[in-house]
Enzyme design. Structure first.
Site, PDB file in Angstrom:
ATOM      1  N   SER A 127       0.826  -1.206   0.000  1.00 50.92           N
ATOM      2  CA  SER A 127       0.000   0.000   0.000  1.00 50.92           C
ATOM      3  C   SER A 127       0.858   1.253   0.000  1.00 50.92           C
ATOM      4  O   SER A 127       1.966   1.269   0.550  1.00 50.92           O
ATOM      5  CB  SER A 127      -0.858  -0.030   1.263  1.00 50.92           C
ATOM      6  N   TYR A 151      -0.569  -0.459  10.438  1.00 47.26           N
ATOM      7  CA  TYR A 151      -0.939  -1.107   9.171  1.00 47.26           C
ATOM      8  C   TYR A 151       0.206  -0.967   8.157  1.00 47.26           C
ATOM      9  O   TYR A 151       0.657  -1.942   7.550  1.00 47.26           O
ATOM     10  CB  TYR A 151      -2.236  -0.475   8.643  1.00 47.26           C
ATOM     11  N   LYS A 155       2.894  -3.791   6.365  1.00 49.83           N
ATOM     12  CA  LYS A 155       3.132  -3.919   4.916  1.00 49.83           C
ATOM     13  C   LYS A 155       4.637  -3.834   4.644  1.00 49.83           C
ATOM     14  O   LYS A 155       5.195  -4.590   3.860  1.00 49.83           O
ATOM     15  CB  LYS A 155       2.374  -2.831   4.145  1.00 49.83           C
TER      16      LYS A 155
HETATM   17  C1  UD1 Z   1      -6.265   4.252   3.408  1.00 51.90           C
HETATM   18  C2  UD1 Z   1      -4.794   4.035   3.268  1.00 51.90           C
HETATM   19  C3  UD1 Z   1      -4.496   3.116   2.102  1.00 51.90           C
HETATM   20  C4  UD1 Z   1      -5.227   1.819   2.317  1.00 51.90           C
HETATM   21  C5  UD1 Z   1      -6.704   2.118   2.403  1.00 51.90           C
HETATM   22  C6  UD1 Z   1      -7.388   0.796   2.672  1.00 51.90           C
HETATM   23  C7  UD1 Z   1      -3.407   5.850   4.011  1.00 51.90           C
HETATM   24  C8  UD1 Z   1      -2.796   7.134   3.682  1.00 51.90           C
HETATM   25  N1  UD1 Z   1      -4.125   5.308   3.050  1.00 51.90           N
HETATM   26  O1  UD1 Z   1      -6.702   5.065   2.343  1.00 51.90           O
HETATM   27  O2  UD1 Z   1      -3.136   2.845   2.045  1.00 51.90           O
HETATM   28  O3  UD1 Z   1      -4.951   0.923   1.294  1.00 51.90           O
HETATM   29  O4  UD1 Z   1      -6.955   3.038   3.472  1.00 51.90           O
HETATM   30  O5  UD1 Z   1      -8.431   0.859   3.504  1.00 51.90           O
HETATM   31  O6  UD1 Z   1      -3.241   5.329   5.082  1.00 51.90           O
HETATM   32  N2  UD1 Z   1     -12.608  10.810   4.048  1.00 51.90           N
HETATM   33  C9  UD1 Z   1     -13.517  11.747   4.535  1.00 51.90           C
HETATM   34  N3  UD1 Z   1     -14.671  11.304   5.087  1.00 51.90           N
HETATM   35  C10 UD1 Z   1     -14.974   9.967   5.202  1.00 51.90           C
HETATM   36  C11 UD1 Z   1     -14.029   9.012   4.698  1.00 51.90           C
HETATM   37  C12 UD1 Z   1     -12.862   9.485   4.138  1.00 51.90           C
HETATM   38  O7  UD1 Z   1     -13.289  12.953   4.465  1.00 51.90           O
HETATM   39  O8  UD1 Z   1     -16.048   9.623   5.759  1.00 51.90           O
HETATM   40  C13 UD1 Z   1     -11.363  11.288   3.434  1.00 51.90           C
HETATM   41  C14 UD1 Z   1     -10.107  10.816   4.136  1.00 51.90           C
HETATM   42  O9  UD1 Z   1      -9.717  11.700   5.145  1.00 51.90           O
HETATM   43  C15 UD1 Z   1      -9.122  10.747   2.980  1.00 51.90           C
HETATM   44  C16 UD1 Z   1      -9.985  10.434   1.752  1.00 51.90           C
HETATM   45  O10 UD1 Z   1     -11.308  10.749   2.135  1.00 51.90           O
HETATM   46  O11 UD1 Z   1      -8.528  11.992   2.787  1.00 51.90           O
HETATM   47  C17 UD1 Z   1      -9.926   8.975   1.349  1.00 51.90           C
HETATM   48  O12 UD1 Z   1     -10.162   8.197   2.514  1.00 51.90           O
HETATM   49  P1  UD1 Z   1     -10.328   6.597   2.463  1.00 51.90           P
HETATM   50  O13 UD1 Z   1     -11.293   6.244   1.378  1.00 51.90           O
HETATM   51  O14 UD1 Z   1     -10.654   6.162   3.847  1.00 51.90           O
HETATM   52  O15 UD1 Z   1      -8.917   6.058   2.027  1.00 51.90           O
HETATM   53  P2  UD1 Z   1      -7.472   6.397   2.619  1.00 51.90           P
HETATM   54  O16 UD1 Z   1      -7.537   6.643   4.068  1.00 51.90           O
HETATM   55  O17 UD1 Z   1      -6.864   7.473   1.774  1.00 51.90           O
END
Ligand code: UD1
Length: 350
Positions: A127, A151, A155
């Protein structure tokens, strides 16, 4: 008929751990399309039996060493794709033992089992989280690896372990570091189905569809154009294609390697939310919220290495296509799996 039988006998068997999960099931479909036979090894804790459609299923847990050794000896795969593991950043902070046990100890059992059967090559799902917080605009594989959560550490640990197994037991491998996997199968046969769901796109869709309260935007004061985090969303079908290419590269005798897999384009949370509103046809209700711990400001891949060596290029990862396929699956899933409603498989969006 005889030739069909012959074709069946000559199909390459590929062991896919975690093949009942989101990226795993899409990869099984791609393997089958490429003329290979995926055999899924999955404990069905996070994966779904209904997502195993393109080959056999061996129910088992990688923590059960005897079971994975038995399956490896029975299947004798020509190659292995290793997805099985946990991937929630927040949970890994609150319960690190779960991550070290499942992601690392489980992988030791798998790799030991593979050594017993002469070390078939392995494609491993890593990841972008291994990069931690970086100021680099486009992240290449040369950027320093500095995970900021358990996590990511697990990895990184497996990436290191794979190198050690190669030295000791000739286990060739490819590490694929995904950016943000998103979207669903174009035929809507399978799709993203986590419980609980934590990912931006399915949550934004649930919100726009009126199945969930306002979507929380985690942080609106980041140093980006609109103040929200930027991520590189890569369509799961493009990821699946990269796995098939990586596997073929190893089966053709290629050396161990490491690739970033992203679309190479960054979108902010607000841009994704706007795309969801446009595609679903009703705006996503949102509510500004505090930053989520461990969220880097921006993560976007430099995809040059995968393009050059694997001849891979994302062709489904236009943001509107990602959201449209996710939306189609969301509607389909509601019908097929009676969600929201009764059953253990319902999406927890509370
Ligand atoms: C994370 C991990 C990625 C992993 C993936 C698997 C990091 C940086 N990334 O992705 O490596 O493979 O999870 O689960 O650790 N967001 C909101 N509101 C929400 C949900 C998300 O604002 O309710 C925002 C988050 O803050 C982020 C973006 O949307 O900026 C994407 O979030 P998400 O879909 O959870 O993925 P990552 O956290 O980027």
């Amino acid at each position: 008929m005889l030739s069909n039988l012959f074709d069946g006998l000559s199909m390459k068997k590929i062991l896919v751990t975690g093949g009942a999960g989101y990226i795993g099931s899409h990869t099984c479909k791609a393997l089958s399309k490429a003329g290979m036979e995926p055999i899924v090894f999955d404990n069905l804790v996070l994966g779904h039996q209904w997502a195993v459609k393109w080959g056999g299923l061996e129910v088992g847990d990688l923590l059960d060493r005897d079971r994975i050794v038995d399956v490896a000896k029975k299947v004798r795969p020509e190659g292995v794709i290793h997805f099985a593991g946990h991937s929630c950043v927040g949970e890994s902070v609150s319960d690190p033992a779960k991550y070290w046990r499942n992601n690392v100890a489980g992988t030791i059992n798998l790799l030991d089992a593979l050594v017993y059967i002469n070390s078939p090559p392995v494609v491993f799902s890593s990841s972008c989280t291994v990069y931690g917080i970086t100021n680099v605009d486009l992240i290449s594989e040369n950027v320093a690896v500095e995970p900021i959560n358990p996590y990511g550490e697990t990895k990184r640990a497996v990436e290191i372990m794979l190198k050690d197994y190669e030295v000791a037991a000739d286990l060739r491998h490819i590490v694929l570091r995904y950016f943000n996997a998103a979207g669903s199968d174009a035929d809507a046969e399978i799709g993203e189905s986590h419980n609980p769901e934590t990912h931006l796109i399915p949550l934004a869709i649930a919100s726009a569809a009126g199945d969930m309260k306002a979507l929380k935007i985690f942080g609106t004061d980041y140093s980006t154009a609109d103040g929200t985090c930027v991520r590189d969303y890569i369509h799961v079908t493009d990821l699946a294609d990269a796995h098939v290419r990586a596997l073929n590269y190893l089966l053709d005798g290629g050396d161990s390697n490491l690739f970033n897999l992203g679309a190479g384009v960054g979108y902010s949370v607000r841009e994704v939310v706007d795309a969801v509103g446009r595609i679903v046809g009703s705006p996503v209700p949102t509510e500004p919220s505090v930053r989520r711990p461990g969220d880097p400001t921006r993560l976007v891949a430099d995809t040059g290495h995968a393009r050059e060596i694997l001849h891979w290029k994302p062709v489904n990862s236009d943001l509107d296509n990602i959201v449209a396929t996710a939306w189609r699956w969301y509607q389909m899933r509601k019908q097929v799996l009676s969600w929201p409603g009764l059953g253990a498989d319902k999406l927890d969006v509370s």
